[in-house]
Write a protein that holds these residues in place. Structure first.
Motif, PDB file in Angstrom:
ATOM      1  N   GLY A  38       0.825  -1.209   0.000  1.00  9.40           N
ATOM      2  CA  GLY A  38       0.000   0.000   0.000  1.00  9.40           C
ATOM      3  C   GLY A  38       0.850   1.245   0.000  1.00  9.40           C
ATOM      4  O   GLY A  38       0.605   2.154   0.801  1.00  9.40           O
ATOM      5  N   GLU A  39       1.873   1.294  -0.863  1.00  7.12           N
ATOM      6  CA  GLU A  39       2.673   2.520  -0.877  1.00  7.12           C
ATOM      7  C   GLU A  39       2.999   2.934  -2.298  1.00  7.12           C
ATOM      8  O   GLU A  39       3.287   2.094  -3.154  1.00  7.12           O
ATOM      9  N   PRO A  40       2.949   4.258  -2.567  1.00  4.19           N
ATOM     10  CA  PRO A  40       3.272   4.739  -3.903  1.00  4.19           C
ATOM     11  C   PRO A  40       4.678   4.297  -4.307  1.00  4.19           C
ATOM     12  O   PRO A  40       5.570   4.204  -3.458  1.00  4.19           O
ATOM     13  N   ASP A  41       4.853   4.039  -5.597  1.00  4.65           N
ATOM     14  CA  ASP A  41       6.152   3.557  -6.086  1.00  4.65           C
ATOM     15  C   ASP A  41       7.041   4.710  -6.566  1.00  4.65           C
ATOM     16  O   ASP A  41       8.087   4.471  -7.136  1.00  4.65           O
ATOM     17  N   ALA A 237      -0.026  10.896  -0.504  1.00  2.00           N
ATOM     18  CA  ALA A 237      -0.103  11.981  -1.482  1.00  2.00           C
ATOM     19  C   ALA A 237       1.276  12.445  -1.945  1.00  2.00           C
ATOM     20  O   ALA A 237       1.444  12.845  -3.090  1.00  2.00           O
ATOM     21  N   TYR A 238       2.262  12.404  -1.034  1.00  2.00           N
ATOM     22  CA  TYR A 238       3.588  12.941  -1.371  1.00  2.00           C
ATOM     23  C   TYR A 238       4.625  11.829  -1.558  1.00  2.00           C
ATOM     24  O   TYR A 238       5.815  12.106  -1.625  1.00  2.00           O
ATOM     25  N   SER A 239       4.158  10.591  -1.602  1.00  2.00           N
ATOM     26  CA  SER A 239       5.058   9.445  -1.721  1.00  2.00           C
ATOM     27  C   SER A 239       6.145   9.497  -0.638  1.00  2.00           C
ATOM     28  O   SER A 239       7.341   9.530  -0.915  1.00  2.00           O
ATOM     29  N   MET A 240       5.699   9.526   0.611  1.00  2.00           N
ATOM     30  CA  MET A 240       6.620   9.675   1.745  1.00  2.00           C
ATOM     31  C   MET A 240       6.336   8.632   2.821  1.00  2.00           C
ATOM     32  O   MET A 240       6.445   8.922   4.019  1.00  2.00           O
ATOM     33  N   GLN A 274      10.134  15.928   9.915  1.00  2.00           N
ATOM     34  CA  GLN A 274       9.250  17.086  10.111  1.00  2.00           C
ATOM     35  C   GLN A 274       9.660  18.236   9.180  1.00  2.00           C
ATOM     36  O   GLN A 274       8.801  18.902   8.601  1.00  2.00           O
ATOM     37  N   TYR A 275      10.973  18.440   9.012  1.00  2.00           N
ATOM     38  CA  TYR A 275      11.400  19.487   8.073  1.00  2.00           C
ATOM     39  C   TYR A 275      11.000  19.132   6.644  1.00  2.00           C
ATOM     40  O   TYR A 275      10.607  19.992   5.862  1.00  2.00           O
ATOM     41  N   ALA A 276      11.097  17.848   6.312  1.00  2.00           N
ATOM     42  CA  ALA A 276      10.679  17.415   4.970  1.00  2.00           C
ATOM     43  C   ALA A 276       9.178  17.670   4.785  1.00  2.00           C
ATOM     44  O   ALA A 276       8.736  18.137   3.731  1.00  2.00           O
ATOM     45  N   ALA A 277       8.394  17.395   5.829  1.00  2.00           N
ATOM     46  CA  ALA A 277       6.933  17.559   5.730  1.00  2.00           C
ATOM     47  C   ALA A 277       6.545  19.024   5.562  1.00  2.00           C
ATOM     48  O   ALA A 277       5.580  19.341   4.855  1.00  2.00           O
ATOM     49  N   ILE A 278       7.325  19.943   6.189  1.00  2.00           N
ATOM     50  CA  ILE A 278       7.044  21.382   5.988  1.00  2.00           C
ATOM     51  C   ILE A 278       7.127  21.688   4.495  1.00  2.00           C
ATOM     52  O   ILE A 278       6.248  22.323   3.911  1.00  2.00           O
ATOM     53  N   MET A 291       1.560  12.694  -9.772  1.00  2.00           N
ATOM     54  CA  MET A 291       1.415  11.318  -9.268  1.00  2.00           C
ATOM     55  C   MET A 291      -0.058  10.895  -9.343  1.00  2.00           C
ATOM     56  O   MET A 291      -0.366   9.769  -9.717  1.00  2.00           O
ATOM     57  N   ARG A 292      -0.952  11.816  -9.012  1.00  2.00           N
ATOM     58  CA  ARG A 292      -2.386  11.494  -9.072  1.00  2.00           C
ATOM     59  C   ARG A 292      -2.782  11.069 -10.492  1.00  2.00           C
ATOM     60  O   ARG A 292      -3.484  10.081 -10.688  1.00  2.00           O
ATOM     61  N   LYS A 293      -2.248  11.816 -11.473  1.00  2.00           N
ATOM     62  CA  LYS A 293      -2.571  11.492 -12.867  1.00  2.00           C
ATOM     63  C   LYS A 293      -2.041  10.117 -13.258  1.00  2.00           C
ATOM     64  O   LYS A 293      -2.683   9.386 -14.014  1.00  2.00           O
TER      65      LYS A 293
END
Ligand SMILES: Cc1ncc(COP(=O)(O)O)c(C=O)c1O
Length: 406
Positions: A38-41, A237-240, A274-278, A291-293
């Motif tokens: 269940g994770e984006p590639d 959403a952000y492949s993280m 956390q810095y990456a998420a900002i 990615m959505r497309k």
């Protein structure tokens, strides 16, 4: 060793298990296509990784942050929620967690007592049930129809006096079902009337396809929003997935309890993440759209092909997330097997495609296929499954069926 009753109840995550088996087979040199995961590639977008590298180089990541997360990250989350939902959450109503999974876990710890009942739609994501059990609560399954959606009527049939929480996940794992604004408003009104706290797991909210629209429970009116705890994060959403950042947003007194529990359990999520998420929340959202497309294209290509697999039946076309959830009862019979679990086993061993048994989500007789894989791999996987199932059609016409299930 004698384990706690809680530990005795819990079972390992079926999705993680199937993925690990597939990965182990791949390490042995077997050409397995993993649709169990269940994770984006996709790689995490560069702007996000670069922000993490800069934070390390600036010496900002060696230290604890507040258990509930960096104030700057909470501000970025508040701004993202405002932009995406049009709803305002001040920073003291937000808590950053080590993935949405930890957010959900800590909510169950904060809300569920021994015997408290939690309403879970059928089917639903593997961890809700286990998290309720770990908190001492009792999962109560809410039946759904062919569209896999709960309604005030099915909720009426399931609710008891001890029900306190209802979890709604839209777009839904494992079915890809997306609730409309009206459907959410009806469910929300029902919950407010019954004094039930809503948990809105919006982790797939940005992954909705083919002109379908996403709404959150927090957009279904002030009264409903006030009874809702929002859970989201950066994983899908952000492949993280590996960065482990999620968040919980809700009433200040609940968030304060969540923060106390976090302060004695995970402490803060990894500072570098956390810095990456900002950067993820503040950057222009164009890579999310790219990615959505890609997911949308995959869905549109493989949905009709999966429908053609002998014995596989798909209900309505999924509108979001990145899973297909076909009914495979006919396929199980066709292959001379006893259950969808056995089908999962033979598909892995004989067709070299990893998928997850629907039983993990509370619905035996179904499989979950993830299309978070390259289009090429998806097409090959569907071809392998089709070929595997076709042999039984041929055997059926020539008289003999059955398979060794080693
Ligand atoms: C429905 C649902 N909620 C929550 C999560 C947890 O996501 P995270 O990686 O943020 O912990 C997942 C992950 O598979 C999921 O499918």
């Amino acid at each position: 060793m004698k384990f706690s009753e809680r530990a005795m109840q819990v079972t390992p995550s079926a999705t993680v298990k199937v993925s690990n088996t597939a990965k182990a087979m791949i390490r042995q040199g077997i050409d397995v296509i993993n649709l169990g995961i269940g994770e984006p590639d996709f790689k995490t977008p560069k702007v996000i990784s670069d922000a993490a590298i800069s934070a390390i180089q600036a010496g900002k990541t060696s230290f604890y942050t507040p258990a509930s997360g960096l104030p700057q990250l909470k501000e970025a989350i508040a701004n993202r929620i405002k932009q995406d939902y049009g709803v305002i959450y001040p920073a003291d109503q937000i808590s950053v967690t080590s993935g949405a999974k930890m957010g959900l876990y800590v909510l169950m710890q904060a809300l569920v007592d021994q015997g408290t009942e939690v309403l879970l739609p059928k089917p639903s994501w593997v961890s809700y049930r286990q998290q309720v059990l770990l908190a001492g609560g009792k999962p109560v399954v809410v039946e759904t129809g062919d569209d896999f959606k709960i309604t005030p009527e099915t909720l009426d049939a399931a609710v008891t006096r001890n029900c306190k929480v209802l979890v709604i996940n839209s777009p839904q794992n494992p079915t890809g079902t997306v609730y409309s604004k009206d459907e959410l408003a009806a469910i929300g009104k029902w919950a407010v009337f019954h004094n039930i706290i809503l948990i809105a797991d919006d982790i797939y909210g940005k992954l909705v396809y083919n002109q379908n629209a996403f709404y959150s429970l927090v957009q279904a009116g002030d009264e409903i929003a006030a009874s809702t705890v929002l859970v989201n994060g950066v994983s899908k959403a952000y492949s993280m997935t590996g960065w482990r950042i999620g968040y919980v947003a809700g009433a200040p007194e609940l968030i304060s309890k969540v923060n106390s529990i976090l302060s004695h359990s995970t402490g803060n999520p990894a500072t570098v993440s956390q810095y990456a998420a900002i950067a993820a929340f503040e950057s222009d959202q164009s890579e999310v759209e790219t990615m959505r497309k890609a997911f949308e294209e995959r869905l549109n290509k493989i949905y009709p092909l999966v429908q053609e697999i002998p014995g596989f039946k798909l209900a309505a076309k999924p509108q979001g997330a990145f899973y297909l959830f076909p009914n495979v009862e006919e396929a199980v019979k066709l292959a001379g097997l006893n259950s969808s679990a056995e089908l999962v086993d033979v598909l892995l061993k004989k067709a070299h495609v990893a998928v997850v048994d629907g039983d993990a989500f509370g619905m035996s007789g179904y499989l979950r296929l993830s299309y978070a894989a390259s289009l090429e791999n998806l097409l090959t996987a569907v071809e392998r499954i089709t070929k595997f199932m076709n042999q039984f059609l041929q055997k059926q016409t020539s008289g003999g069926i059955g398979i060794e299930t080693d």
